[in-house]
Design a protein around this motif. Structure first.
Motif, PDB file in Angstrom:
ATOM      1  N   VAL A  90       0.835  -1.201   0.000  1.00 21.68           N
ATOM      2  CA  VAL A  90       0.000   0.000   0.000  1.00 21.68           C
ATOM      3  C   VAL A  90       0.873   1.256   0.000  1.00 21.68           C
ATOM      4  O   VAL A  90       0.599   2.223  -0.707  1.00 21.68           O
ATOM      5  CB  VAL A  90      -0.949  -0.003   1.216  1.00 21.68           C
TER       6      VAL A  90
ATOM      7  N   ALA B 235       2.092   1.929  -3.489  1.00 19.21           N
ATOM      8  CA  ALA B 235       1.026   1.957  -4.495  1.00 19.21           C
ATOM      9  C   ALA B 235       1.370   2.885  -5.654  1.00 19.21           C
ATOM     10  O   ALA B 235       2.158   3.829  -5.518  1.00 19.21           O
ATOM     11  CB  ALA B 235      -0.282   2.407  -3.849  1.00 19.21           C
ATOM     12  N   ASP B 236       0.755   2.611  -6.812  1.00 18.33           N
ATOM     13  CA  ASP B 236       0.960   3.486  -7.967  1.00 18.33           C
ATOM     14  C   ASP B 236       0.107   4.755  -7.817  1.00 18.33           C
ATOM     15  O   ASP B 236      -0.611   4.934  -6.823  1.00 18.33           O
ATOM     16  CB  ASP B 236       0.669   2.756  -9.279  1.00 18.33           C
TER      17      ASP B 236
ATOM     18  N   ARG C 226      -3.358   1.686  -6.682  1.00 22.22           N
ATOM     19  CA  ARG C 226      -3.326   0.232  -6.697  1.00 22.22           C
ATOM     20  C   ARG C 226      -2.071  -0.247  -5.970  1.00 22.22           C
ATOM     21  O   ARG C 226      -0.952   0.157  -6.302  1.00 22.22           O
ATOM     22  CB  ARG C 226      -3.304  -0.294  -8.134  1.00 22.22           C
ATOM     23  N   PRO C 227      -2.218  -1.118  -4.947  1.00 20.48           N
ATOM     24  CA  PRO C 227      -1.041  -1.621  -4.235  1.00 20.48           C
ATOM     25  C   PRO C 227      -0.050  -2.277  -5.201  1.00 20.48           C
ATOM     26  O   PRO C 227      -0.439  -2.909  -6.185  1.00 20.48           O
ATOM     27  CB  PRO C 227      -1.627  -2.646  -3.258  1.00 20.48           C
ATOM     28  N   SER C 228       1.225  -2.118  -4.910  1.00 16.65           N
ATOM     29  CA  SER C 228       2.266  -2.582  -5.819  1.00 16.65           C
ATOM     30  C   SER C 228       3.362  -3.314  -5.063  1.00 16.65           C
ATOM     31  O   SER C 228       3.813  -2.852  -4.007  1.00 16.65           O
ATOM     32  CB  SER C 228       2.862  -1.391  -6.582  1.00 16.65           C
TER      33      SER C 228
END
Length: 366
Positions: free
Chosen positions: A147, A150-151, A155-157
């Protein structure tokens, strides 16, 4: 000059698979330990992962400096040979889950009953007593890092490079080395390195404190730095460059160049997009090299966004002997990233896949 070898004369049995435990054994070998990697008859599973004509790049990256033996730990004869290895060992490194350790009689209680002085290091998922399993990507997700990473759309990355595995291995190596070098260490010592705790200490440290203090956090915003602005990856005429201009002293230097407004840090953070746009309007008119050179002239931290091939080429030119060295046959060997008065620990290539042993090889027996 020789590099520090405080673990010379110590034996470590590396029963781990994949990355985290392998990093632990690798670093212990860097500092002089004799590390024996015990693999299943088919080899460590990481040997089957992608690589080059020299084999799996994953296995080769994290298993330098070790010898290897293949044992089927479910077979009584091979288990007896493992006990021979452990009898002459100072430490053992494992990353099996709790149930597997208990089934194979490799839990700390069973090992200490037979080998009382053995330091048992377990890289666990959520703690050595917890039966759940974990991989690097799971730890990134569960720890909150995905989280925070995130981008820009929220969106979590998951980060590439297996950072939780590598950090877990480094923490395990440090703890194991300190235990081995402590003349007053407690008997029957078990070292527990939970990946979830490592991820939260190494990847989400400030956010974990903020969560503890105020039950709050700042979600990730892509490549933007969470604590400053403008600091981001910016498009150039021929590629991308990262410019870290979010601190007041750096923004004061960059602002006249990009025609940006004079604004305090809280406002710049609130209006990140506005300040990023001002910087990128300028960077798009210049090449990566031109942006990098201008930032260097101004004293603003920046760097080109490189692919791994370009990064290797540039770093090897700037720092001979860094990153990788070549064996006579052409195989690349990852180098230790720390030097001592200009000298690095010598790393032997990762061992070849061992054959099923009928006797313990002479070099691994005491």
């Amino acid at each position: 000059m020789s590099t520090p070898q405080p673990l010379r004369g110590r034996r470590v049995v590396d029963l781990s698979q994949y990355i985290a435990g392998a990093v632990c054994g690798q670093v212990l070998a860097d500092y002089g330990a004799e590390v024996v990697k015990v693999e299943p008859p088919g080899g460590d599973p990481s040997r089957a992962l992608a690589g080059s004509r020299f084999g799996s790049s994953y296995f080769r990256a994290y298993n330098t400096g070790k010898t290897a033996v293949a044992l089927d730990l479910r077979a009584p004869g091979d288990r007896a040979r493992l006990d021979e290895l452990l009898a002459g060992a100072d430490a053992v490194v494992l990353n099996f889950g709790r149930r597997t350790r208990e089934r194979l009689r490799l839990d700390a209680a069973a090992l200490h009953a037979q080998h009382p002085g053995l330091v048992v290091t377990v890289v666990s998922a959520y703690g050595a007593d917890d039966p759940r399993t974990c991989f690097d990507s799971i730890a990134q997700a569960v720890s909150g890092f995905a989280v925070l990473n995130a981008d820009e759309q929220g969106r979590p990355s998951i980060a590439a490079g297996y950072p939780t595995d590598v950090f877990s291995g480094l923490h395990a190596a440090t703890a194991t080395a300190m235990a081995l070098l402590d003349p007053q260490r407690a008997p029957a010592l078990e070292i527990d390195v939970p990946m979830i705790e490592v991820a939260m200490a190494s990847l989400t440290g400030p956010a974990s404190l903020l969560a503890a203090d105020e039950a709050a956090f700042t979600a990730g915003q892509g490549n933007r730095d969470a604590a400053t602005a403008p600091s981001n990856v910016y498009e150039c005429r021929d590629g991308h460059c990262y410019v870290y201009a979010g601190l007041d002293k750096h923004w004061a230097l960059l602002r006249p160049l990009v025609n940006g407004p004079d604004a305090p840090a809280p406002q710049r953070i609130t209006d990140r997009a506005k300040f990023d746009a001002a910087v990128e309007t300028w960077t798009r008119r210049h090449t990566v090299a031109e942006v990098d050179e201008r930032m260097r002239e101004l004293g603003i931290p920046a760097g080109p966004v490189r692919d791994p091939v370009a990064a290797l080429t540039a770093t090897a030119a700037e720092r001979p002997g860094a990153v990788v060295a070549r064996e006579p046959g052409g195989e690349a060997v990852p180098q230790y990233p720390v030097s001592f008065s200009g000298h690095r620990p010598h790393r032997r290539p990762a061992p070849a896949r061992p054959q099923r042993a009928t006797v313990i090889p002479e070099e691994t027996a005491r």
